[in-house]
Design a protein around this motif. Structure first.
Motif, PDB file in Angstrom:
ATOM      1  N   UNK A  29       0.839  -1.200   0.000  1.00 51.45           N
ATOM      2  CA  UNK A  29       0.000   0.000   0.000  1.00 51.45           C
ATOM      3  C   UNK A  29       0.877   1.254   0.000  1.00 51.45           C
ATOM      4  N   UNK A  30       1.939   1.238   0.795  1.00 52.11           N
ATOM      5  CA  UNK A  30       2.846   2.387   0.831  1.00 52.11           C
ATOM      6  C   UNK A  30       3.518   2.595  -0.519  1.00 52.11           C
ATOM      7  N   UNK A  31       3.999   1.500  -1.116  1.00 61.00           N
ATOM      8  CA  UNK A  31       4.650   1.601  -2.430  1.00 61.00           C
ATOM      9  C   UNK A  31       3.670   2.132  -3.467  1.00 61.00           C
ATOM     10  N   UNK A  32       2.447   1.603  -3.450  1.00 61.49           N
ATOM     11  CA  UNK A  32       1.446   2.037  -4.426  1.00 61.49           C
ATOM     12  C   UNK A  32       1.092   3.506  -4.228  1.00 61.49           C
ATOM     13  N   UNK A  33       0.948   3.926  -2.977  1.00 59.33           N
ATOM     14  CA  UNK A  33       0.617   5.327  -2.706  1.00 59.33           C
ATOM     15  C   UNK A  33       1.706   6.282  -3.151  1.00 59.33           C
ATOM     16  N   UNK A  34       2.951   5.943  -2.852  1.00 54.98           N
ATOM     17  CA  UNK A  34       4.057   6.805  -3.268  1.00 54.98           C
ATOM     18  C   UNK A  34       4.193   6.840  -4.787  1.00 54.98           C
ATOM     19  N   UNK A  35       4.002   5.680  -5.431  1.00 57.60           N
ATOM     20  CA  UNK A  35       4.094   5.658  -6.885  1.00 57.60           C
ATOM     21  C   UNK A  35       2.969   6.486  -7.512  1.00 57.60           C
ATOM     22  N   UNK A  36       1.771   6.411  -6.963  1.00 56.27           N
ATOM     23  CA  UNK A  36       0.635   7.180  -7.494  1.00 56.27           C
ATOM     24  C   UNK A  36       0.906   8.681  -7.426  1.00 56.27           C
ATOM     25  N   UNK A  37       1.479   9.104  -6.302  1.00 57.72           N
ATOM     26  CA  UNK A  37       1.774  10.532  -6.150  1.00 57.72           C
ATOM     27  C   UNK A  37       3.011  10.949  -6.943  1.00 57.72           C
ATOM     28  N   UNK A  38       3.803   9.990  -7.409  1.00 56.79           N
ATOM     29  CA  UNK A  38       5.005  10.315  -8.182  1.00 56.79           C
ATOM     30  C   UNK A  38       4.775  10.284  -9.680  1.00 56.79           C
ATOM     31  N   UNK A  39       3.561   9.953 -10.109  1.00 55.24           N
ATOM     32  CA  UNK A  39       3.314   9.784 -11.539  1.00 55.24           C
ATOM     33  C   UNK A  39       3.546  11.057 -12.330  1.00 55.24           C
ATOM     34  N   UNK A  40       3.300  12.204 -11.727  1.00 56.29           N
ATOM     35  CA  UNK A  40       3.444  13.467 -12.457  1.00 56.29           C
ATOM     36  C   UNK A  40       4.875  13.674 -12.931  1.00 56.29           C
ATOM     37  N   UNK A  45       9.627  13.024 -17.047  1.00 62.75           N
ATOM     38  CA  UNK A  45      11.058  12.746 -16.964  1.00 62.75           C
ATOM     39  C   UNK A  45      11.265  11.232 -16.973  1.00 62.75           C
ATOM     40  N   UNK A  46      12.285  10.781 -17.684  1.00 65.73           N
ATOM     41  CA  UNK A  46      12.598   9.357 -17.722  1.00 65.73           C
ATOM     42  C   UNK A  46      13.331   8.955 -16.440  1.00 65.73           C
ATOM     43  N   UNK A  47      13.320   7.653 -16.175  1.00 71.23           N
ATOM     44  CA  UNK A  47      14.021   7.152 -14.992  1.00 71.23           C
ATOM     45  C   UNK A  47      15.513   7.446 -15.085  1.00 71.23           C
ATOM     46  N   UNK A  48      16.085   7.338 -16.267  1.00 74.11           N
ATOM     47  CA  UNK A  48      17.521   7.588 -16.415  1.00 74.11           C
ATOM     48  C   UNK A  48      17.858   9.044 -16.115  1.00 74.11           C
ATOM     49  N   UNK A  49      16.991   9.965 -16.585  1.00 77.78           N
ATOM     50  CA  UNK A  49      17.239  11.382 -16.291  1.00 77.78           C
ATOM     51  C   UNK A  49      17.136  11.661 -14.793  1.00 77.78           C
ATOM     52  N   UNK A  50      16.188  11.012 -14.140  1.00 82.56           N
ATOM     53  CA  UNK A  50      15.984  11.259 -12.714  1.00 82.56           C
ATOM     54  C   UNK A  50      17.094  10.647 -11.866  1.00 82.56           C
ATOM     55  N   UNK A  51      17.466   9.412 -12.173  1.00 75.76           N
ATOM     56  CA  UNK A  51      18.442   8.715 -11.339  1.00 75.76           C
ATOM     57  C   UNK A  51      19.878   9.125 -11.644  1.00 75.76           C
ATOM     58  N   UNK A  52      20.161   9.463 -12.904  1.00 76.14           N
ATOM     59  CA  UNK A  52      21.531   9.797 -13.295  1.00 76.14           C
ATOM     60  C   UNK A  52      21.770  11.288 -13.437  1.00 76.14           C
ATOM     61  N   UNK A  53      20.714  12.080 -13.405  1.00 73.18           N
ATOM     62  CA  UNK A  53      20.869  13.521 -13.538  1.00 73.18           C
ATOM     63  C   UNK A  53      21.605  14.125 -12.355  1.00 73.18           C
ATOM     64  N   UNK A  54      22.530  15.047 -12.632  1.00 66.82           N
ATOM     65  CA  UNK A  54      23.346  15.658 -11.581  1.00 66.82           C
ATOM     66  C   UNK A  54      22.854  17.036 -11.169  1.00 66.82           C
ATOM     67  N   UNK A  55      21.884  17.573 -11.889  1.00 69.28           N
ATOM     68  CA  UNK A  55      21.422  18.931 -11.609  1.00 69.28           C
ATOM     69  C   UNK A  55      20.096  18.888 -10.847  1.00 69.28           C
ATOM     70  N   UNK A  56      20.055  19.560  -9.727  1.00 70.81           N
ATOM     71  CA  UNK A  56      18.832  19.662  -8.932  1.00 70.81           C
ATOM     72  C   UNK A  56      18.417  21.142  -8.891  1.00 70.81           C
ATOM     73  N   UNK A  57      17.581  21.526  -9.850  1.00 73.04           N
ATOM     74  CA  UNK A  57      17.038  22.889  -9.918  1.00 73.04           C
ATOM     75  C   UNK A  57      15.540  22.779 -10.162  1.00 73.04           C
ATOM     76  N   UNK A  58      14.773  22.525  -9.125  1.00 67.64           N
ATOM     77  CA  UNK A  58      13.336  22.260  -9.285  1.00 67.64           C
ATOM     78  C   UNK A  58      12.579  23.386  -9.980  1.00 67.64           C
ATOM     79  N   UNK A  59      12.944  24.629  -9.716  1.00 72.58           N
ATOM     80  CA  UNK A  59      12.222  25.745 -10.324  1.00 72.58           C
ATOM     81  C   UNK A  59      12.492  25.855 -11.826  1.00 72.58           C
ATOM     82  N   UNK A  60      13.561  25.187 -12.293  1.00 69.94           N
ATOM     83  CA  UNK A  60      13.851  25.131 -13.727  1.00 69.94           C
ATOM     84  C   UNK A  60      13.473  23.785 -14.335  1.00 69.94           C
ATOM     85  N   UNK A  61      12.823  22.942 -13.549  1.00 66.94           N
ATOM     86  CA  UNK A  61      12.391  21.637 -14.044  1.00 66.94           C
ATOM     87  C   UNK A  61      13.479  20.593 -14.111  1.00 66.94           C
TER      88      UNK A  61
END
Length: 297
Positions: A29-40, A45-61
Motif C-alpha cells: 500500500x505504501x509503495x502504491x501510494x508513493x508511486x501514485x503521487x510520483x506519476x506526475x 522525466x525518464x528514470x535515467x534522467x531522474x536517477x543519473x541527472x546531476x542537476x537539482x534545480x526544481x524551479x527550472x524543471x
C-alpha cells in the motif's frame, strides 16, 4: 467447555492470520501510494534522467537525484564501515570475555544509547565532531573543510547504529549453547579459535540480521545527518566534501513545496526510492540468511 475453547483458538488463529496479511499488505500500500503521487514527475522525466541527472534545480524543471543517492551511499557506507567492526568486537567481548559485573554495567548503558533521540546525536555532532574535523583532522591531513561533511555524518550515524548492532549480536551470541564451546575446548581449540570457528559460524545468520537492521536504521536516518552533513546538492568526491542524503532532502523541503506539483511529486519519488532501496537490502539480506543457514546446517 471444550467446544468454547476450541472456538476461541480458531478465532484467535483466524485473527492472527488477518493481522499478518494486513501487515504484509501495508508495504505494498505504501509503495502504491508513493508511486501514485510520483506519476506526475515520471510522466515528464525518464528514470535515467531522474536517477543519473546531476542537476537539482526544481524551479527550472531539473530533478537529478544522483547527488542525493551518492550522498546517501557515502554517508551510510562510511557509517557501517565504522560501526560494524566496532560493534562485533564489543559484542564478542561482552558475551565471551567480560566478567558478569562488566556486562551488567555496560549493557544498560548501550540500551540507553539506542533510545536517545537522533536530534541529540545531531547536536553532539555539531558541538564535538564538526569542530574536531574542521580544526584538527582536516588541517592535519592538509585538507580544508568546514566540518560539515560526509565524515561528520558517517561518524554520527555510526555512533547511532553501534548500540543497536551490539545489543542484537550480544543476544544472538548468548543463545549459542555452551556445550558447543566445551566441545571445541576439549579438542584443543583456544578460546579465540572457538569463538571464530564455532560460535561466530553458528551465530552468523543472527549477526547478518543485526547488521541489516543497523543498515536500515542508518539508511533512513534524517535529523542527525541533516544537521551535520552539509546538505549541498553535489556528489561528494571525498569524505571531507559535504553530502546531501535522500531523507534530509525530503525533510528539508516537503512541507514548503507541497503547493508546487512537480516539486511535490519529485520529493515523493525520493521517498519511493528510499523505500525501494531499503526493501532491496532486506530482500538480499534474507537471501543471504537462507544460504548461510543452509551452509551451517
Amino acid at each position: 467447555m471444550a467446544n468454547v475453547r476450541h472456538c476461541q483458538d480458531r478465532w484467535f488463529a483466524g485473527t492472527a492470520k488477518v493481522l499478518i496479511v494486513l501487515c504484509g499488505l501495508l508495504v505494498f500500500v505504501m509503495v502504491a501510494g508513493l508511486y501514485w503521487r510520483s506519476r506526475l514527475i515520471l510522466s515528464t522525466h525518464s528514470w535515467s534522467d531522474l536517477l543519473l541527472g546531476k542537476s537539482w534545480r526544481p524551479l527550472k524543471g531539473e530533478f537529478g537525484f544522483q547527488p542525493f543517492i551518492m550522498g546517501t551511499l557515502w554517508i551510510t557506507g562510511l557509517a557501517m564501515l565504522l560501526a560494524v567492526p566496532m560493534s562485533l568486537l564489543t559484542a564478542v567481548y561482552l558475551s565471551e570475555y567480560a566478567p558478569r559485573w562488566v556486562r551488567k554495567t555496560v549493557r544498560p548503558v548501550i540500551d540507553v544509547l539506542a533510545g536517545i533521540p537522533s536530534v541529540v546525536f545531531g547536536v553532539w555532532g555539531l558541538l564535538v565532531i564538526i569542530p574536531w574535523i574542521r580544526d584538527r583532522l582536516a588541517p592535519a591531513l592538509g585538507v580544508t573543510s568546514t566540518g560539515y561533511c560526509v565524515l561528520a555524518g558517517g561518524v554520527v550515524l555510526a555512533v547511532m547504529v553501534v548500540p543497536i548492532i551490539i545489543h542484537v549480536v550480544t543476544e544472538v551470541l548468548q543463545t549459542i549453547p555452551f556445550e558447543l564451546r566445551e566441545a571445541s575446548w576439549s579438542l584443543g581449540a583456544t578460546q579465540w579459535e572457538t569463538i571464530r570457528y564455532v560460535v561466530m559460524r553458528k551465530a552468523m545468520p543472527g549477526i547478518i540480521a543485526a547488521v541489516v537492521l543497523g543498515l536500515s536504521r542508518a539508511f533512513g536516518e534524517t535529523m542527525a545527518v541533516m544537521m551535520v552533513a552539509g546538505n549541498v546538492a553535489h556528489s561528494p568526491g571525498s569524505v571531507f566534501d559535504p553530502g546531501y542524503a535522500l531523507p534530509a532532502l525530503i525533510a528539508n523541503n516537503y512541507g514548503e513545496m507541497m503547493s508546487v506539483p512537480f516539486y511535490d511529486s519529485a520529493l515523493l519519488l525520493a521517498a519511493l526510492l528510499l523505500l525501494g532501496v531499503v526493501l532491496i537490502f532486506n530482500i538480499l539480506a534474507r537471501v543471504i540468511l537462507l544460504r548461510v543457514e543452509r551452509a551451517v546446517q
